[in-house]
Design an enzyme around this catalytic site. Structure first.
Site, mmCIF file in Angstrom:
data_model
loop_
_atom_site.group_PDB
_atom_site.id
_atom_site.type_symbol
_atom_site.label_atom_id
_atom_site.label_comp_id
_atom_site.label_asym_id
_atom_site.label_seq_id
_atom_site.Cartn_x
_atom_site.Cartn_y
_atom_site.Cartn_z
ATOM 1 C CB SER A 406 -1.513 -10.945 1.630
ATOM 2 O OG SER A 406 -0.857 -11.933 1.800
ATOM 3 C CG HIS A 427 -4.794 -8.304 0.193
ATOM 4 N ND1 HIS A 427 -4.225 -7.477 1.107
ATOM 5 C CD2 HIS A 427 -4.780 -9.273 0.365
ATOM 6 C CE1 HIS A 427 -4.005 -8.418 2.115
ATOM 7 N NE2 HIS A 427 -4.181 -9.662 1.774
ATOM 8 C CD GLU A 439 -4.766 -3.865 1.724
ATOM 9 O OE1 GLU A 439 -4.044 -2.835 2.585
ATOM 10 O OE2 GLU A 439 -4.209 -4.664 1.680
ATOM 11 C CG ASN A 477 -1.351 -8.321 5.320
ATOM 12 O OD1 ASN A 477 -2.048 -7.991 6.448
ATOM 13 N ND2 ASN A 477 -1.594 -8.995 4.493
#
Ligand code: CAA
Length: 697
Positions: A406, A427, A439, A477
């Protein structure tokens, strides 16, 4: 007549065939063509009936959404439908594929409706921030009664042909070619001497407690207003003559058309479809995908394996020991049982998958013929490099090696293999078989067909795939880390986690950031803070430690029963953990901060400003291709309210100059954190919006 409608004759029946690919949206040309087709049929000697049928994938997918927000052109859809219904000829709709929104409303304006068994109907306008605006709220309740009509339009769900038949929406279901079926049905109706049948002339249905229905719908809709307005429009169908009811519906439709929610939801509709449309992949053929490897069978690995199995892919999952392998298999079995309960697979398929399609192994050699392997092991660069080293040795040439990291650097991982062109990040979001976001992280050396395969996999798994570049946290993130920091700063300065959660849940987030942290596990944020401190924090950065203390005491959120909240009464019955505020107060005292109060408005403004500012940096640096990609990341991975369109759509609607002013104001006390994004400054200077960038492609 418009080239969107073909006029033909079959004996005494005129056939109007709609030809507006891909989904026969009721654009201006289609409306005009249908009007002209009705005129022609009525003046055509010997014509006694009209058949309306769609060519291609659908009867009609509804009004042409690309025309929304532009000046409406005549003929308007409600007028066209009234004109069809008022025709002295018998009008039959033959439906296949979808008949949605205005499409179903056209069918309801016809005198008889026949459909193939696979047809689906619905009034999904609430998903666009609207209500049905072409008589749907007036005609449907007359056919079905108020409660079923409200259920259909407030959920916007698609109703299958059989259920629609049971509700009285469809008269006849018949398998076969919609054109031929429609003609046969029209001929039979003429032969039987069936008369015109106008739904608008049917008596209005029985009333219900309208205020109670309005309030209940509003409460269910989590801040979205259009579903509750369906109730008021249907109320008009009961309380007013048909023509007056139509006017009331139209007024509500136009009022909603002016709302930010309508803008947000239509932005979401198109962005969700545009996000995987990458110019760099035009003409690039993805590699074949049949057999997937997954490294690690924890929550994430098991979720990824489940998603792949549900999509019909073969999966080989690698764990470190037979016991860990069994635990992974048990997790996958639980996930698949959930899928059986939700009706996604049959019990038979469940058993078939577990015995034949899933293989759990403890030896890397067994991965030699996978087409793509996704590593979902502990977030540590040296561990990842070891895994990729093994994969590099055993996987066949052309296999794609993906990491589910991540935040770690995919370029560094790729460089540790002999085939960096075959490496990318995939991801997933936990639980990976449920969450829609993926992602696709494209590293410097990732080959185009490897990226294309990442998107192809996302499509197979039913995900919304977003292209991301390499940086700490990628798109989602990285932005999360910034707005979480903004929330932590507000806490230091006087807000409580409970105020912040309440303000953001009222804004429309599914959960506030502290409830989310409890759900994800406080150990995750703790690990990130420790890593960042170890890397060396900038001396200008404000740091917070109160949450570390919770973790040191073993409180990791929902999984341990306590975090910011106490979950003694169950995961849904959270109450504030009484230990938290004293910890925060102690930290404020230690940092010499005198707390001040925050209104919910200020909380939302600061939180959103930090999100937008970081998102603008992410776009400006090319980590996300366009603003709408960021919007979709937040919508599908982070619980951002769909009716606001995403943070950058929200920012456009608020006004970028005002937001930049806010950021500059906040920067006066904390210039390090509130450094304005160059792209935001540029857009303001040029008088442009994020959406202008979306339009550039
Ligand atoms: N208007 C304009 N374009 C539309 C459209 C519409 N109503 N419906 C779909 N499209 C476009 C999509 O944007 C997409 O375009 P691109 O290929 O350029 O991306 C293309 O048609 C195909 O659509 P999908 O990729 O979504 O294809 P699908 O097979 O997965 O789904 C669908 C087809 C079920 C029709 C889905 O597109 C859908 O749900 N469309 C919206 C339906 C809707 O909301 N209708 C109500 C409109 S509002 C209305 O009718 C108001 C009123 O009462 C007067």
């Amino acid at each position: 007549m418009s080239d969107k409608i073909a006029y033909s004759r079959d004996g005494d029946i005129a056939v109007l065939t709609v030809q507006n690919p891909p989904v026969n949206a009721l654009s201006h040309a289609v409306r005009a063509g249908l009007w002209a087709g009705m005129d022609q049929a009525e003046s055509d000697d010997g014509v006694r009936a009209v058949l309306i049928v769609g060519e291609g994938r659908a009867f009609f997918a509804g009004a042409d959404i690309t025309e929304f927000g532009k000046p409406p052109l005549e003929p308007h859809l409600p007028d066209l439908i009234n004109r069809i219904e008022a025709s002295p000829l018998l009008v039959v709709a033959s439906m296949h594929g979808v008949s949605l929104g205005g499409g179903l409303e056209v069918a309801l304006g016809c005198h008889y409706r026949i459909a193939v068994p696979s047809a689906r109907v619905g009034l999904p306008e609430v998903h666009l921030g609207l209500i049905p605006g072409a008589g749907g709220t007036q005609r449907l309740p007359r056919l079905t009664g108020v409660e079923p009509a409200l259920e259909v339009m407030t959920t916007g769900r698609h109703v299958g042909a059989k259920a629609a038949h049971d509700l009285g929406i469809i008269d006849v279901i018949k398998d076969g070619d919609p054109g031929k079926n429609g003609l046969a049905y029209a001929q039979k109706l003429l032969k039987d001497g069936a008369g015109r049948r106008a739904v608008s002339e049917m008596p209005p249905p029985e009333p219900i407690d309208w205020d109670a229905a309005f309030e209940a719908t509003l409460a269910r809709s989590k801040g979205q207003i259009s579903p509750a307005h369906c109730v008021r429009a249907v109320q008009a169908s009961v309380e007013k003559p048909f023509a007056e009811g139509l006017k009331a519906e139209r007024q509500i439709f136009y009022d909603l058309m002016q709302t930010d929610q309508r803008q947000g939801m239509i932005h979401a509709f198109f962005s969700e479809r545009a996000v995987s449309n990458l110019p760099e992949l035009k003409g690039v053929t993805p590699r074949g995908l049949q057999h997937i490897g997954v490294i690690g069978g924890g929550t994430m690995g098991a979720g990824i394996a489940t998603a792949a199995l549900l999509a019909g892919l073969e999966v080989t999952l690698l764990e470190m020991s037979a016991e860990a392998g069994q635990a992974a298999r048990d997790r996958i079995e639980r996930n698949l049982s959930g899928a059986v309960k939700r009706g996604k697979i049959t019990p038979n398929q469940h058993d078939q998958i577990l015995t034949h399609t899933l293989v759990v192994v403890t030896n890397y050699e067994k991965l030699h013929d996978v087409d793509l392997v996704i590593e979902a092991v502990f977030e540590d660069m040296s561990v990842k490099k070891k895994v990729f080293g093994e994969l590099d040795c055993v996987c066949k040439q052309g296999a794609i090696l993906a990491s589910n990291t991540s935040y770690l650097d995919i370029n560094e991982i790729a460089a540790s293999t002999s085939r960096p062109a075959d490496v990318l990040g995939l991801h997933f979001f936990s639980p990976a078989h449920v969450m829609k976001l993926l992602e696709v992280v494209v590293a410097d050396k990732t080959a185009p067909d490897v990226t294309a395969t990442g998107f192809a996999l996302g499509k197979m798994l039913g995900k919304i795939s977003v292209r991301a570049g390499v940086c700490d946290g990628f798109i989602g993130n990285r932005i999360l880390s910034t707005y979480r920091t903004a929330a932590d700063h507000m806490i230091l300065d006087g807000a409580s986690p409970y105020d912040i959660d309440a303000a953001l849940e009222a804004f429309g987030f599914a959960m506030g950031p502290f409830a989310v942290a409890d759900l994800a596990g406080l150990d995750i944020g703790w690990a990130v803070r420790k890593r960042k401190r170890a890397e060396g924090l900038d001396p200008r950065a404000r740091d917070t430690h109160y949450a570390d203390k919770l973790c040191e005491d073993g409180h990791f959120g929902q999984k341990t029963g306590k975090g910011y909240y106490d979950y003694a009464a169950g995961p849904k019955a959270r109450v504030p953990n009484p230990d938290v505020l004293p910890l925060i107060e102690a930290e404020r005292a230690a940092q010499g901060i005198t707390p001040r109060s925050f209104t919910h408005e200020e909380i939302v403004r600061r939180y959103m400003a930090s999100m937008v500012n970081e998102a603008a940096k992410v776009v400006g640096e090319g980590i996300a291709r366009r603003p709408s990609d960021v919007d979709m990341t937040l919508l599908f991975g982070y619980g951002f309210p769909r009716y606001r369109g995403g943070p950058l759509k929200w920012a456009d609607i608020q006004g970028l100059p005002e937001l930049l002013n806010d950021i500059k104001g906040y920067a006066e006390t904390d210039p390090y954190f509130w450094h304005p994004a160059p792209l935001l400054e540029q857009l303001v200077a040029d008088g442009r919006t994020f959406d202008d960038l979306n339009k550039e492609g």
